[in-house]
Design an enzyme around this catalytic site. Structure first.
Site, mmCIF file in Angstrom:
data_model
loop_
_atom_site.group_PDB
_atom_site.id
_atom_site.type_symbol
_atom_site.label_atom_id
_atom_site.label_comp_id
_atom_site.label_asym_id
_atom_site.label_seq_id
_atom_site.Cartn_x
_atom_site.Cartn_y
_atom_site.Cartn_z
ATOM 1 N N ILE A 13 0.845 -1.199 0.000
ATOM 2 C CA ILE A 13 0.000 0.000 0.000
ATOM 3 C C ILE A 13 0.882 1.252 0.000
ATOM 4 O O ILE A 13 0.587 2.247 -0.670
ATOM 5 C CB ILE A 13 -0.954 -0.019 1.218
ATOM 6 C CG1 ILE A 13 -1.773 -1.319 1.218
ATOM 7 C CG2 ILE A 13 -1.881 1.187 1.179
ATOM 8 C CD1 ILE A 13 -2.491 -1.616 2.527
ATOM 9 N N LEU A 34 12.698 -2.944 4.922
ATOM 10 C CA LEU A 34 12.625 -3.958 3.852
ATOM 11 C C LEU A 34 12.385 -5.366 4.402
ATOM 12 O O LEU A 34 12.735 -6.356 3.755
ATOM 13 C CB LEU A 34 13.876 -3.910 2.958
ATOM 14 C CG LEU A 34 14.157 -2.563 2.277
ATOM 15 C CD1 LEU A 34 15.394 -2.658 1.361
ATOM 16 C CD2 LEU A 34 12.957 -2.080 1.454
ATOM 17 N N ASN A 36 9.599 -6.791 4.569
ATOM 18 C CA ASN A 36 8.602 -7.462 3.728
ATOM 19 C C ASN A 36 8.464 -6.773 2.374
ATOM 20 O O ASN A 36 7.373 -6.699 1.814
ATOM 21 C CB ASN A 36 7.246 -7.472 4.452
ATOM 22 C CG ASN A 36 6.285 -8.449 3.820
ATOM 23 O OD1 ASN A 36 6.675 -9.531 3.399
ATOM 24 N ND2 ASN A 36 5.014 -8.072 3.717
ATOM 25 N N SER A 125 -7.334 -1.002 10.496
ATOM 26 C CA SER A 125 -7.954 -2.106 9.767
ATOM 27 C C SER A 125 -9.375 -2.341 10.274
ATOM 28 O O SER A 125 -9.672 -2.097 11.457
ATOM 29 C CB SER A 125 -7.112 -3.359 10.005
ATOM 30 O OG SER A 125 -7.849 -4.503 9.673
ATOM 31 N N ALA A 126 -10.210 -2.853 9.383
ATOM 32 C CA ALA A 126 -11.581 -3.201 9.778
ATOM 33 C C ALA A 126 -11.585 -4.257 10.874
ATOM 34 O O ALA A 126 -12.598 -4.446 11.556
ATOM 35 C CB ALA A 126 -12.344 -3.717 8.562
ATOM 36 N N THR A 127 -10.457 -4.914 11.064
ATOM 37 C CA THR A 127 -10.380 -5.948 12.093
ATOM 38 C C THR A 127 -10.641 -5.383 13.492
ATOM 39 O O THR A 127 -11.051 -6.125 14.386
ATOM 40 C CB THR A 127 -9.005 -6.675 12.022
ATOM 41 O OG1 THR A 127 -9.033 -7.792 12.889
ATOM 42 C CG2 THR A 127 -7.858 -5.789 12.425
ATOM 43 N N TYR A 150 -2.494 -9.728 15.652
ATOM 44 C CA TYR A 150 -2.307 -8.644 14.683
ATOM 45 C C TYR A 150 -3.395 -7.581 14.893
ATOM 46 O O TYR A 150 -3.107 -6.392 15.027
ATOM 47 C CB TYR A 150 -2.351 -9.191 13.251
ATOM 48 C CG TYR A 150 -2.567 -8.125 12.228
ATOM 49 C CD1 TYR A 150 -1.555 -7.222 11.926
ATOM 50 C CD2 TYR A 150 -3.799 -7.976 11.572
ATOM 51 C CE1 TYR A 150 -1.757 -6.203 11.001
ATOM 52 C CE2 TYR A 150 -4.009 -6.977 10.655
ATOM 53 C CZ TYR A 150 -2.986 -6.093 10.365
ATOM 54 O OH TYR A 150 -3.194 -5.081 9.457
ATOM 55 N N LYS A 154 -3.422 -3.338 16.160
ATOM 56 C CA LYS A 154 -4.074 -2.193 15.499
ATOM 57 C C LYS A 154 -4.993 -1.483 16.485
ATOM 58 O O LYS A 154 -5.039 -0.252 16.548
ATOM 59 C CB LYS A 154 -4.871 -2.667 14.276
ATOM 60 C CG LYS A 154 -4.020 -3.168 13.136
ATOM 61 C CD LYS A 154 -3.230 -2.041 12.514
ATOM 62 C CE LYS A 154 -2.205 -2.527 11.520
ATOM 63 N NZ LYS A 154 -1.210 -1.509 11.157
ATOM 64 N N GLY A 295 -11.441 -18.050 13.126
ATOM 65 C CA GLY A 295 -11.446 -16.598 13.289
ATOM 66 C C GLY A 295 -12.142 -15.849 12.163
ATOM 67 O O GLY A 295 -12.336 -14.639 12.250
HETATM 68 P P1 NAD Z 1 3.522 -4.550 3.531
HETATM 69 O O1 NAD Z 1 4.108 -5.621 4.371
HETATM 70 O O2 NAD Z 1 3.592 -4.669 2.063
HETATM 71 O O3 NAD Z 1 4.149 -3.135 3.949
HETATM 72 C C1 NAD Z 1 4.631 -2.859 5.244
HETATM 73 C C2 NAD Z 1 6.025 -2.291 5.097
HETATM 74 O O4 NAD Z 1 6.553 -1.988 6.397
HETATM 75 C C3 NAD Z 1 6.999 -3.268 4.445
HETATM 76 O O5 NAD Z 1 7.668 -2.618 3.369
HETATM 77 C C4 NAD Z 1 7.962 -3.651 5.568
HETATM 78 O O6 NAD Z 1 9.258 -3.914 5.078
HETATM 79 C C5 NAD Z 1 7.898 -2.417 6.446
HETATM 80 N N1 NAD Z 1 8.208 -2.657 7.865
HETATM 81 C C6 NAD Z 1 7.733 -3.640 8.669
HETATM 82 N N2 NAD Z 1 8.216 -3.511 9.922
HETATM 83 C C7 NAD Z 1 9.011 -2.409 9.908
HETATM 84 C C8 NAD Z 1 9.797 -1.753 10.885
HETATM 85 N N3 NAD Z 1 9.851 -2.211 12.137
HETATM 86 N N4 NAD Z 1 10.493 -0.647 10.537
HETATM 87 C C9 NAD Z 1 10.462 -0.187 9.261
HETATM 88 N N5 NAD Z 1 9.736 -0.767 8.294
HETATM 89 C C10 NAD Z 1 9.014 -1.862 8.605
HETATM 90 O O7 NAD Z 1 2.013 -4.369 4.007
HETATM 91 P P2 NAD Z 1 0.824 -3.512 3.374
HETATM 92 O O8 NAD Z 1 -0.208 -4.460 2.882
HETATM 93 O O9 NAD Z 1 1.352 -2.474 2.462
HETATM 94 O O10 NAD Z 1 0.250 -2.846 4.696
HETATM 95 C C11 NAD Z 1 0.624 -1.553 5.116
HETATM 96 C C12 NAD Z 1 -0.056 -1.249 6.429
HETATM 97 O O11 NAD Z 1 -1.467 -1.382 6.279
HETATM 98 C C13 NAD Z 1 0.336 -2.201 7.563
HETATM 99 O O12 NAD Z 1 0.407 -1.451 8.775
HETATM 100 C C14 NAD Z 1 -0.823 -3.165 7.614
HETATM 101 O O13 NAD Z 1 -0.988 -3.730 8.882
HETATM 102 C C15 NAD Z 1 -1.994 -2.258 7.262
HETATM 103 N N6 NAD Z 1 -3.137 -2.981 6.701
HETATM 104 C C16 NAD Z 1 -2.962 -3.815 5.635
HETATM 105 C C17 NAD Z 1 -4.045 -4.540 5.136
HETATM 106 C C18 NAD Z 1 -3.861 -5.502 3.976
HETATM 107 O O14 NAD Z 1 -4.711 -6.370 3.802
HETATM 108 N N7 NAD Z 1 -2.832 -5.369 3.156
HETATM 109 C C19 NAD Z 1 -5.322 -4.399 5.708
HETATM 110 C C20 NAD Z 1 -5.468 -3.522 6.793
HETATM 111 C C21 NAD Z 1 -4.362 -2.817 7.275
#
Ligand code: NAD
Ligand code: UDP
Length: 340
Positions: A13, A34, A36, A125-127, A150, A154, A295
């Site tokens: 995102i 990086l 993830n 998140s909607a969670t 998780y 949030k 869940g």
């Molecule tokens: P993603 O894993 O692609 O992006 C998260 C990024 O954060 C990654 O690039 C990772 O390398 C980085 N990261 C993780 N821990 C870190 C740290 N300690 N320090 C610095 N960087 C760190 O995930 P996404 O899908 O892009 O999600 C982004 C955010 O949105 C997250 O907080 C996630 O919980 C939230 N979210 C995602 C979803 C979904 O379904 N994708 C739904 C609701 C909320």
């Protein structure tokens, strides 16, 4: 022009949001460890926009690094994506989730306060609505009964931010409660890059479609839904990214903490997703029925009126476009960012 610190900006995102920020001429500083993601996503963002951003590889749990960033760059606002997001893994490694998502967020908020930066958009998140309520879910409903670690992180960060803003009116905070982000930039150059076996429906569907996995297991066929399979509110990642720009505009130098649902306002079942995928892309997705997943709830979709009326945010993409763009990304990048 405003300078935005984007934590986790190399992720799924985050990369789409960076792209839209650059398109609107914001200065962008990304902090990502990086864990993830790969830098390739941000290289492609720069290619697509023909603009450059600043990338800092590092961890939000590193207070010295955070102070250095806030000293070196004149940050106006923070969009905070960084964190871990795998529900199953959070049950196995709760402390890693508490550390990254809760302690990491606190370290960030501390550094922001020190630097007098109080404008924040947080990825929620909607969670956080848990299992208590019937859809459509609206922001007036109480939160507080999450079913996994998780979701718990949030919820805790939302509650911390609420209290922070009550204690100091300089804070101006947007909590964006995402529903189910899917899709990719229409170019097919950036998209979701799951590591290992995907937990979420959409990357699993596209990996089956491309032949990387044999078939999809549909978790449950006896829910009280239109066809017995689970219903979710899928939202195109481009619409979701745009919600961050709308929230930024709304929050700059305001006061308080406010939540907005970011979903389309309508749900689709797993079988509807598979059928629409075939209609749009002409590709069959093999599947079998499997037991319900622990869940999971039957139905989850947003009441998105608050975001529409207060943020001026209007989702532009329907399920067809989401599935078209997910497939386009998968086809062009069969191994995600790991290959060409
Ligand atoms: P993603 O894993 O692609 O992006 C998260 C990024 O954060 C990654 O690039 C990772 O390398 C980085 N990261 C993780 N821990 C870190 C740290 N300690 N320090 C610095 N960087 C760190 O995930 P996404 O899908 O892009 O999600 C982004 C955010 O949105 C997250 O907080 C996630 O919980 C939230 N979210 C995602 C979803 C979904 O379904 N994708 C739904 C609701 C909320
Ligand atoms: N789902 C499924 N098979 C999978 C992954 C997901 O049937 O391999 C279903 C799941 O039960 C839910 C929907 O697809 O009804 C969306 O699941 P996802 O994990 O993507 O999102 P979440 O459950 O977190 O909303």
């Amino acid at each position: 022009m405003l300078t935005i610190l984007v934590t986790g900006g190399a992720g799924y995102i985050g990369s789409h949001t960076c792209l839209q920020l650059l398109e609107k001429d914001y200065e962008v500083v990304v902090l990502d460890n990086l864990a993830n993601s790969t830098l390739e996503a941000l290289r492609r963002v720069q290619t697509l926009t023909n603009k450059s951003l600043t990338f800092i590889q590092g961890d939000i749990r590193n207070p010295q690094l955070l102070d250095q960033i806030f000293t070196q760059y004149s940050i106006d606002a923070v969009i905070h994506f960084a964190g871990l997001k795998a529900v199953g893994e959070s049950q196995l490694k709760p402390l890693e989730y508490f550390d990254n998502n809760i302690s990491g967020s606190i370290a960030l908020f501390n550094a922001m306060k020190k630097a007098n930066v109080f404008n924040l958009v947080f990825s929620s998140s909607a969670t956080v609505y848990g299992e208590l309520h019937e859809s459509p879910l609206n922001e007036m409903m109480c939160t507080g009964t999450t079913t996994n670690n998780y979701g718990y992180t949030k919820l805790i960060v939302e509650q911390l931010l609420e209290k922070l803003s009550q204690s100091d009116p300089r804070w101006s905070i947007a909590l964006l409660r995402y529903f189910n982000p899917v899709g990719a930039h229409p170019s097919g150059l950036i998209g979701e890059n799951p590591r290992g076996i995907p937990n979420n429906l959409m990357p699993y569907v596209t990996q089956v479609a491309i032949g990387a996995r044999e078939k999809l297991s549909i978790f449950g066929q006896d829910y009280e839904t239109i066809d017995g399979t689970g219903v979710r509110d899928y939202i195109h990642v481009m619409d979701l990214a745009n919600a961050h720009l709308c929230a930024l505009q709304n929050r700059i130098n305001r006061s308080g903490c406010r939540a907005w649902n970011i979903g389309t306002g309508s749900g689709a079942s797993v079988l509807q997703v598979i059928k629409t995928f075939k209609d749009v892309n002409g590709v069959d997705v093999k599947y079998e029925f499997a037991p319900r997943r622990d869940g999971d709830i039957a139905i989850c979709y947003a009441d998105n009126q608050r975001a529409i009326s207060e943020l001026g945010w209007i989702p532009q993409y329907g399920l067809e476009e989401m599935l078209r763009d997910s497939w386009n990304w998968q086809k062009q990048n069969p191994n995600g960012f790991n290959e060409g």
